[in-house]
Design a protein around this motif. Structure first.
Motif, PDB file in Angstrom:
ATOM      1  N   GLY A  52      42.365  47.190  40.745  1.00  0.00           N
ATOM      2  CA  GLY A  52      43.172  46.874  41.917  1.00  0.00           C
ATOM      3  C   GLY A  52      44.343  45.976  41.552  1.00  0.00           C
ATOM      4  O   GLY A  52      45.252  45.772  42.349  1.00  0.00           O
ATOM      5  N   LYS A  53      44.315  45.444  40.339  1.00  0.00           N
ATOM      6  CA  LYS A  53      45.426  44.621  39.869  1.00  0.00           C
ATOM      7  C   LYS A  53      46.338  45.510  39.015  1.00  0.00           C
ATOM      8  O   LYS A  53      45.866  46.403  38.312  1.00  0.00           O
ATOM      9  CB  LYS A  53      44.921  43.445  39.048  1.00  0.00           C
ATOM     10  N   TYR A  54      47.618  45.240  39.087  1.00  0.00           N
ATOM     11  CA  TYR A  54      48.588  46.055  38.357  1.00  0.00           C
ATOM     12  C   TYR A  54      49.872  45.270  38.144  1.00  0.00           C
ATOM     13  O   TYR A  54      50.066  44.187  38.711  1.00  0.00           O
ATOM     14  CB  TYR A  54      48.888  47.348  39.117  1.00  0.00           C
ATOM     15  N   TYR A  55      50.731  45.830  37.322  1.00  0.00           N
ATOM     16  CA  TYR A  55      52.085  45.320  37.129  1.00  0.00           C
ATOM     17  C   TYR A  55      52.974  46.521  36.837  1.00  0.00           C
ATOM     18  O   TYR A  55      52.488  47.644  36.723  1.00  0.00           O
ATOM     19  CB  TYR A  55      52.155  44.273  36.007  1.00  0.00           C
ATOM     20  N   ALA A 102      59.161  45.288  19.119  1.00  0.00           N
ATOM     21  CA  ALA A 102      57.731  45.588  18.931  1.00  0.00           C
ATOM     22  C   ALA A 102      57.547  47.085  19.069  1.00  0.00           C
ATOM     23  O   ALA A 102      58.313  47.766  19.753  1.00  0.00           O
ATOM     24  CB  ALA A 102      56.891  44.849  19.973  1.00  0.00           C
ATOM     25  N   LEU A 103      56.528  47.600  18.383  1.00  0.00           N
ATOM     26  CA  LEU A 103      56.191  49.016  18.524  1.00  0.00           C
ATOM     27  C   LEU A 103      54.701  49.196  18.344  1.00  0.00           C
ATOM     28  O   LEU A 103      54.043  48.428  17.664  1.00  0.00           O
ATOM     29  CB  LEU A 103      56.987  49.885  17.554  1.00  0.00           C
ATOM     30  N   ARG A 123      54.585  43.311  28.289  1.00  0.00           N
ATOM     31  CA  ARG A 123      54.375  42.977  29.701  1.00  0.00           C
ATOM     32  C   ARG A 123      55.509  42.136  30.283  1.00  0.00           C
ATOM     33  O   ARG A 123      55.540  41.887  31.474  1.00  0.00           O
ATOM     34  CB  ARG A 123      53.051  42.237  29.879  1.00  0.00           C
ATOM     35  N   ASP A 124      56.419  41.702  29.438  1.00  0.00           N
ATOM     36  CA  ASP A 124      57.571  40.923  29.883  1.00  0.00           C
ATOM     37  C   ASP A 124      58.379  41.759  30.871  1.00  0.00           C
ATOM     38  O   ASP A 124      58.680  42.923  30.607  1.00  0.00           O
ATOM     39  CB  ASP A 124      58.426  40.558  28.661  1.00  0.00           C
ATOM     40  N   VAL A 175      66.208  47.704  33.663  1.00  0.00           N
ATOM     41  CA  VAL A 175      65.045  47.278  34.449  1.00  0.00           C
ATOM     42  C   VAL A 175      65.453  47.027  35.898  1.00  0.00           C
ATOM     43  O   VAL A 175      64.795  47.494  36.828  1.00  0.00           O
ATOM     44  CB  VAL A 175      64.395  46.021  33.825  1.00  0.00           C
ATOM     45  N   ARG A 176      66.548  46.332  36.080  1.00  0.00           N
ATOM     46  CA  ARG A 176      67.021  46.027  37.438  1.00  0.00           C
ATOM     47  C   ARG A 176      67.344  47.313  38.208  1.00  0.00           C
ATOM     48  O   ARG A 176      66.941  47.477  39.357  1.00  0.00           O
ATOM     49  CB  ARG A 176      68.256  45.126  37.370  1.00  0.00           C
TER      50      ARG A 176
END
Length: 145
Positions: free
Chosen positions: A125-128, A54-55, A71-72, A33-34
């Motif tokens: 307009g919101k995202y992650y 999880a799957l 979402r973590d 991720v980094r």
């Protein structure tokens, strides 16, 4: 002098792109991720190791996640076409649900992917961001143990 500066800059860039690997040479989810965040355009190529916590499977795509909550920010997601799942199950000798709590090694590129929130099918307009490793062949996935 210019050559010396160019060499120093190249060494600095190479040092920045180094991704920590465990003793087997695999990249852990948090490091993937980094690294993907450090180079959002190209991501990072390697062998990624994760425990499937999880799957989820849909008609067109299937996801394996390193965290219970996809979402973590520490989550590494393995994304594959659902049509490939039977071949993967045959290769690994276990059904998709049997992958939960199993440790996998996945070959590919971890890339940052923007996920837009939708309302009535339209972006709000919101995202992650999530970090995905796209898998297109069952040969990219194996058990770590």
């Amino acid at each position: 002098m210019r050559l010396l500066i160019a060499l120093a800059m190249a060494a600095m860039l190479a040092a920045c792109s180094t991704v920590p690997r465990n003793t087997q040479g695999w990249i852990e989810p948090v490091d993937a991720v980094r690294a993907a965040n450090d180079d959002p355009l190209n991501g990072v190529r390697g062998h990624f190791v994760l425990t499937v916590k999880a799957l989820n499977s849909y008609s067109d795509r299937t996801f394996l996640n390193s965290e219970r909550d996809y979402r973590d920010q520490r989550n590494l997601t393995v994304k594959m076409p659902t049509s490939m799942v039977p071949s993967l199950e045959q290769r690994l000798g276990v059904g998709l649900q049997g992958l939960k709590n199993r440790r996998l090694v996945v070959l590919g590129v971890a890339k940052r992917v923007r996920i837009d929130f939708l309302a009535d099918g339209r972006p709000t307009g919101k995202y992650y961001y999530q970090t995905h490793v796209q898998v297109d062949s069952p040969t990219q996935v194996s058990f770590a143990d």
